[in-house]
Design an enzyme around this catalytic site. Structure first.
Site, mmCIF file in Angstrom:
data_model
loop_
_atom_site.group_PDB
_atom_site.id
_atom_site.type_symbol
_atom_site.label_atom_id
_atom_site.label_comp_id
_atom_site.label_asym_id
_atom_site.label_seq_id
_atom_site.Cartn_x
_atom_site.Cartn_y
_atom_site.Cartn_z
ATOM 1 N N LYS A 1 -48.317 59.314 4.783
ATOM 2 C CA LYS A 1 -48.086 58.401 3.655
ATOM 3 C C LYS A 1 -49.366 57.667 3.279
ATOM 4 O O LYS A 1 -49.668 57.482 2.102
ATOM 5 C CB LYS A 1 -46.944 57.443 3.968
ATOM 6 C CG LYS A 1 -45.599 58.131 3.823
ATOM 7 C CD LYS A 1 -44.439 57.273 4.249
ATOM 8 C CE LYS A 1 -43.134 58.064 4.126
ATOM 9 N NZ LYS A 1 -42.069 57.511 4.949
ATOM 10 N N LYS B 1 -39.691 64.730 -2.746
ATOM 11 C CA LYS B 1 -39.757 64.020 -4.015
ATOM 12 C C LYS B 1 -41.176 63.505 -4.248
ATOM 13 O O LYS B 1 -41.707 63.561 -5.347
ATOM 14 C CB LYS B 1 -38.780 62.861 -3.981
ATOM 15 C CG LYS B 1 -38.583 62.271 -5.338
ATOM 16 C CD LYS B 1 -37.582 61.165 -5.324
ATOM 17 C CE LYS B 1 -37.653 60.403 -6.629
ATOM 18 N NZ LYS B 1 -37.572 61.274 -7.797
ATOM 19 N N LYS C 1 -43.709 71.843 1.693
ATOM 20 C CA LYS C 1 -42.399 71.254 1.985
ATOM 21 C C LYS C 1 -41.840 70.573 0.735
ATOM 22 O O LYS C 1 -42.571 69.829 0.069
ATOM 23 C CB LYS C 1 -42.537 70.206 3.103
ATOM 24 C CG LYS C 1 -41.208 69.610 3.529
ATOM 25 C CD LYS C 1 -41.373 68.376 4.399
ATOM 26 C CE LYS C 1 -41.129 67.116 3.602
ATOM 27 N NZ LYS C 1 -40.760 65.928 4.356
HETATM 28 P P1 AMP Z 1 -35.541 61.782 2.998
HETATM 29 O O1 AMP Z 1 -35.414 62.201 1.584
HETATM 30 O O2 AMP Z 1 -36.955 61.764 3.478
HETATM 31 O O3 AMP Z 1 -34.737 60.546 3.325
HETATM 32 O O4 AMP Z 1 -34.880 62.957 3.847
HETATM 33 C C1 AMP Z 1 -33.515 63.017 4.148
HETATM 34 C C2 AMP Z 1 -33.225 64.184 5.059
HETATM 35 O O5 AMP Z 1 -33.543 65.413 4.409
HETATM 36 C C3 AMP Z 1 -34.053 64.179 6.360
HETATM 37 O O6 AMP Z 1 -33.245 64.609 7.424
HETATM 38 C C4 AMP Z 1 -35.131 65.178 6.097
HETATM 39 O O7 AMP Z 1 -35.606 65.790 7.270
HETATM 40 C C5 AMP Z 1 -34.420 66.182 5.210
HETATM 41 N N1 AMP Z 1 -35.388 66.882 4.342
HETATM 42 C C6 AMP Z 1 -36.124 66.327 3.356
HETATM 43 N N2 AMP Z 1 -36.912 67.258 2.774
HETATM 44 C C7 AMP Z 1 -36.666 68.430 3.426
HETATM 45 C C8 AMP Z 1 -37.167 69.774 3.289
HETATM 46 N N3 AMP Z 1 -38.056 70.095 2.358
HETATM 47 N N4 AMP Z 1 -36.693 70.705 4.141
HETATM 48 C C9 AMP Z 1 -35.777 70.402 5.088
HETATM 49 N N5 AMP Z 1 -35.265 69.166 5.256
HETATM 50 C C10 AMP Z 1 -35.693 68.188 4.443
#
Ligand code: AMP
Ligand code: TRP
Length: 320
Positions: free
Chosen positions: A110, A192, A189
């Site tokens: 970050k 957003k 990966k």
């Molecule tokens: P976040 O949007 O960072 O709060 O992510 C929420 C959940 O989605 C977490 O468990 C992340 O590990 C999963 N996640 C987010 N982006 C990915 C991705 N590109 N591939 C697999 N899992 C993801």
């Protein structure tokens, strides 16, 4: 078995969230007591508009319900409806070595992307550890990017247990190998914050546009193509039936089909895959009080568990 996971309300949910975390979480709700929450405290490290935070939180709850979270089986709640978790985070922070957090890759990432280094962002893994430990969680379904955070959680639980006696269970991450990192339209990966996301509930035109802009190499139409390194093929493998995946693989290897055609095929399958969830989402939206009622019930259940665990913690460390 108690299952717990959280998701940040930092914007629209994308198919990486779905395959990495939401789908496994939905599958697990049949296997034990599942608790899933909208991590609004966490989102504060990057989101500072109150109306947006409120709207996003509601939307994440809606989207999760539309994707199959069943409030009759699983508990859905808002992070901030259990403020005791910040007390536990403080307690854990008094035992957390600086070095443990300094090694956290998500913090370093970050910073590298230009986010300002506030203390909340730095100590985020401690709050996440509190999120998990305050429910005596056994299993935490997440994508691979969260693995280190669960390791930190286990380290902190061990430290507490060594210092104060057996207080916490050690939670296990549950990471699906085939969907641990869903690629975005640039092949990195999906995230957003990288702007490479395909949203689950974007409209048709938007989803088509995102799919058509998947980055490809310059292999000519006639030449054979490598399915294993193709984002199109990887995403198609998540949403198409086995025989159709095999068919696409053959057409990649054979040559004669351009990436544009494969993208169109991917878009059709993706759109179809999420159709029942779009419909469920409309139904939920039609009932104006539904989400609030689910969240209120969820908050009650989450508080019952958290209160019990916090009593145990306070007693063990000498605050009672
Ligand atoms: P976040 O949007 O960072 O709060 O992510 C929420 C959940 O989605 C977490 O468990 C992340 O590990 C999963 N996640 C987010 N982006 C990915 C991705 N590109 N591939 C697999 N899992 C993801
Ligand atoms: N850190 C997670 C993410 O960004 C969200 C999260 C917060 C979480 N607390 C959690 C996930 C506890 C699992 C368990 O995706």
């Amino acid at each position: 078995m108690r299952i717990l996971s959280g998701i940040q309300p930092s914007g629209a949910l994308h198919i990486g969230n779905y395959f990495g975390m939401m789908r496994p979480a939905v599958a697990l709700q049949a296997e034990g007591e599942a608790l899933y929450f909208v991590a609004d405290y966490h989102a504060l490290t990057s989101l500072r508009d109150p109306e947006t935070l409120r709207a996003n939180s509601r939307r994440v709850a809606l989207d999760f319900l539309a994707c199959g979270l069943d409030p009759e089986r699983a508990t859905l709640f808002r992070h901030s409806d259990v403020p005791q978790v910040t007390e536990l985070a403080w307690i854990l922070s008094t035992l957390a070595p600086m070095g443990l957090l300094e090694r956290a890759t998500s913090y370093k990432d970050k910073l590298a992307r230009g986010m300002s280094a506030n203390v909340g962002l730095f100590s985020y893994p401690i709050l996440m550890a509190a999120d998990i430990l305050i429910y005596d969680s056994d299993v935490v379904p997440v994508g691979k990017d969260q693995k280190q955070h669960i390791e930190i959680t286990r380290d902190l639980a061990v430290k507490m247990n060594e210092t104060y006696g057996q207080i916490f269970k050690l939670p296990e991450p549950r990471i699906q190998p085939e969907t641990e990192t869903v690629p975005g339209i640039d092949g990195q990966k999906m995230s957003k914050s990288y702007g490479n996301n395909i949203d689950i509930f974007g409209d048709e035109k938007e989803m088509r546009k995102r799919v058509m802009s998947i980055v490809t190499d310059s292999t000519p139409v006639d030449a054979p193509k490598d399915p294993a390194s193709s984002t199109i093929f990887k995403l198609y493998s998540l949403v198409a039936p086995k025989n159709e995946i095999a068919e696409m693989r053959e057409r990649f290897l054979k040559g004669g089909t351009g990436y544009g055609d494969f993208k169109k095929q991917l878009f059709e399958k993706l759109w179809e895959y999420f159709a029942p969830m779009r419909q469920r989402r409309e139904e939920i939206l039609a009932d104006r009080s539904y989400i609030a009622a689910v969240l209120a019930r969820g908050a009650k259940r989450a508080n019952e568990i958290a209160d019990r665990v916090m009593e145990r913690v306070r007693k063990a460390i000498g605050l009672r």
